[in-house]
Design an enzyme around this catalytic site. Structure first.
Site, PDB file in Angstrom:
ATOM      1  N   SER A 206       0.849  -1.184   0.000  1.00  0.00           N
ATOM      2  CA  SER A 206       0.000   0.000   0.000  1.00  0.00           C
ATOM      3  C   SER A 206       0.892   1.243   0.000  1.00  0.00           C
ATOM      4  CB  SER A 206      -0.960  -0.040   1.196  1.00  0.00           C
ATOM      5  OG  SER A 206      -1.965   0.939   1.081  1.00  0.00           O
ATOM      6  N   ASP A 276     -12.714 -19.344 -14.577  1.00  0.00           N
ATOM      7  CA  ASP A 276     -11.319 -19.786 -14.661  1.00  0.00           C
ATOM      8  C   ASP A 276     -11.209 -21.302 -14.784  1.00  0.00           C
ATOM      9  OD1 ASP A 276     -12.096 -20.538 -12.135  1.00  0.00           O
ATOM     10  OD2 ASP A 276     -10.396 -19.639 -11.091  1.00  0.00           O
ATOM     11  N   ASP A 460      -8.789  -6.159  -4.877  1.00  0.00           N
ATOM     12  CA  ASP A 460      -8.432  -5.009  -4.035  1.00  0.00           C
ATOM     13  C   ASP A 460      -9.358  -3.843  -4.363  1.00  0.00           C
ATOM     14  OD1 ASP A 460      -7.221  -2.817  -2.754  1.00  0.00           O
ATOM     15  OD2 ASP A 460      -5.196  -3.568  -3.132  1.00  0.00           O
ATOM     16  N   HIS A 506      -7.000  -6.019  -0.219  1.00  0.00           N
ATOM     17  CA  HIS A 506      -5.947  -5.016  -0.101  1.00  0.00           C
ATOM     18  C   HIS A 506      -4.854  -5.498   0.845  1.00  0.00           C
ATOM     19  CE1 HIS A 506      -4.036  -1.171  -0.456  1.00  0.00           C
ATOM     20  NE2 HIS A 506      -4.062  -0.991   0.846  1.00  0.00           N
TER      21      HIS A 506
END
Length: 590
Positions: A206, A276, A460, A506
């Site tokens: 971050s 996926d 995120d 995040h």
């Protein structure tokens, strides 16, 4: 002469090198962890021009059997010596910067130094990050940036008074403090263990990721390797973008209950999970989700959430991101069905910020990420939901742009998409040399032989995963303009590799997609690359049941054989969804 004798004795003990010391058993953590020995190991006066270390400030203490854990290092029990000292910048009245270095036992030392960074508006993450160095046999450091204490954030010293910027503190936060921390730390490590070669590393996520890049972009030979997570690139665009969801709600005239947006997210995860090739509760192909899923299909779906008290529904801020996501206010029970208005809000957010001429000003999180910045607050007086202004975005505008000594932006009245873009440009121009951190020419870093592994959670919602992709692609285009895509990607991968973590949030695992896990030992991967030449093809998640392998960009994960075989594939249509043309600006936005 007790000081001299002790210093000489310690120096003799360490003169044979750390490895030999451990084998002979001549030195222990107690031998190294004395104030006298720490003072004798400080960088010599003049080693860093313009800096004077305060010898009287040196403090040492032994910490034994400390239990530590994080998303960024494995759970461990460690012993270390905590060494703290202060220094000043010559000629700067009242200046005082404090640094802390955790020192491993001599028998655990592996000729390494590690700097660690902060989160939000903090320059360090305290005990949330610094143990990583001890775990890999390194001296591990953090700084207070000269902000008065290790717990003070940059915003607390940004203004000298209303309208007057403290540029010394701004430059320290931007890049200078970490340059000094690493330069002094590596030399202190060499002196402490009497070794000539120390491998120097960085780890941060971050804001800590931005701090790491502030060094890699400026000081090419400072670090041998870096483990970077979700860096806060394009600082002004990023901070203002935290306000975009609230302005979307205001512009469209609808403030959805948090439960309604949460339902849209959960339905998106369910619909895109299997794209996926495997059903595991993880959206590992948010790009295919962009191409194939229409969130209008969620209209009419029922939602229901119980009433919450203060802080209900959210966990506390993590150690790498203090104050980034505040606790929500209490809310009543929420029941209803997903409305077309809520879907319009969600889709407009996901489309990214566009100005009034339809030009893209900034990107948005990927589909299946949360909408934390769009979270509304219940107003008991009116029994209506209203915007909840982002703390980071609000403070950026109020303090850093309007130069008012407050961390609160009281209102978004009159704020439009054009206003948001103007704020982005204002901050970009004001802090281009300190906080933006987007310089794309890494030729000197490449020439220095450094290695960088960058990770970013695909879900995120604090810093969009596309932010890392955009920077990586900018570096590739700037450094290798004459090479085709595959050749330039291979050239960049020689020293800089990017991994998008499926389902990741995040700077860590995602509670909404827990099967994705997180690559907890990224620093160890960097060390293997630097010291043993083992370049990582994929990264591994350390969570039970997590993703077997995390693909290196631009390859994307695709499962076959009923979800038992994973391949990292090249998919041009998917790659194209990650490309952004920020045509709201006259100059390139790297």
């Amino acid at each position: 002469m007790p000081f001299s004798l002790r210093a000489v004795s310690a120096a003799i003990a360490f003169s044979i090198g750390a490895g030999a010391v451990g084998k002979r058993g001549a030195a222990t953590l107690g031998d190294v962890c004395t104030t006298a020995y720490a003072k004798a190991s400080l960088p010599a006066h003049g080693f860093f021009p313009g800096i004077t270390i305060d010898q009287a400030s040196v403090q040492t203490s032994i910490v034994a059997r400390a239990a530590v854990t994080s998303e960024w290092f494995p759970a461990s029990v460690i012993d270390y010596c905590n060494v703290t000292f202060a220094y000043k910048h010559d000629g700067l009245a009242g200046d005082r910067v404090q640094v802390t270095y955790w020192v491993p036992s001599p028998d655990k030392f592996q000729n390494r130094y590690v700097s660690t960074g902060g989160g939000g508006l903090a320059i360090n993450s305290g005990k949330g990050s610094i143990p990583t160095g001890i775990i890999v046999g390194a001296v591990s450091g953090l700084t207070d940036g000269g902000f008065g204490s290790f717990s003070n954030q940059a915003d607390s010293v940004f203004l000298l008074s209303n309208g007057t910027v403290n540029w010394q503190a701004t430059h320290m936060f931007g890049y200078q403090a970490h340059h000094e921390l690493a330069t002094l730390g590596a030399e202190f490590t060499r002196n402490l263990f009497n070794v000539s070669k120390v491998f120097s590393y960085y780890q941060g996520c971050s804001e800590g990721g931005r701090e790491g890049w502030s060094q890699l972009q400026r000081f090419a030979d400072q670090f041998d390797g870096a483990a970077i997570g979700a860096p806060a690139f394009r600082f002004s665009q990023l901070q203002v973008s935290h306000l975009t969801p609230s302005v979307v709600e205001q512009t469209l005239g609808y403030f959805p209950p948090p439960c309604e947006l949460e339902k849209i997210v959960n339905l998106t995860i369910a619909a895109c999970d299997g794209l996926d090739g495997r059903l595991d509760g993880v959206v590992a192909r948010s790009d295919l989700c962009k191409l194939r899923f229409n969130i209008s299909s969620t209209i009419g779906a029922p939602y229901s959430c119980a009433a919450t008290g203060p802080g209900g529904g959210f966990g506390p801020p993590g150690p790498l991101k203090p104050r980034q996501f505040p606790f929500p206010a209490p809310s009543p029970a929420q029941n209803g069905t997903v409305t077309a208005q809520a879907v319009a809000v969600a889709q407009t957010i996901l489309d990214g910020l566009h100005d009034s001429q339809g030009r893209l000003a900034y990107l948005a999180p990927q589909p299946a990420a949360g909408f934390s910045d769009a979270r509304t607050t219940f107003d008991a007086a009116t029994s209506k939901w209203r915007p909840s202004i982002s703390g980071l975005g609000g403070e950026w505008v109020a303090r850093y742009l309007q130069l008012r000594d407050t961390s609160v932006l009281d209102s978004l009245d009159g704020v439009t998409y054009d206003t948001l873009k103007a704020w982005m440009v204002q901050g970009q121009n004001a802090y281009a040399d300190t906080l933006q951190t987007t310089y794309p020419d890494l030729s000197l870093l490449n020439a220095a032989g450094a290695k960088v592994v960058q990770v970013h959670g695909e879900a995120d919602d604090g810093i969009p995963a596309g932010s890392s992709v955009h920077y990586y692609e900018a570096v590739r285009a700037v450094m290798f303009p004459g090479l085709a895509f595959n050749a330039s990607t291979a050239a960049l991968d020689e020293f800089y590799r990017l991994y998008i973590v499926p389902g990741g949030a995040h700077c860590g695992p995602n509670r909404a997609q827990p099967g994705g896990g997180w690559p907890q030992t990224t620093l160890q991967t960097v060390i293997e690359w630097v010291e043993n030449g083992v370049a990582p093809d994929t990264l591994n998640s350390t969570s039970p049941g997590g993703i077997d392998a995390i693909c290196r960009w631009p390859l994307r994960p695709l499962w076959s054989a009923n979800g038992t075989k994973l391949d990292c594939v090249y998919d041009q249509k998917s790659i194209d969804t990650w490309k952004y043309k920020f045509d709201a600006y006259n100059l390139p936005l790297y």
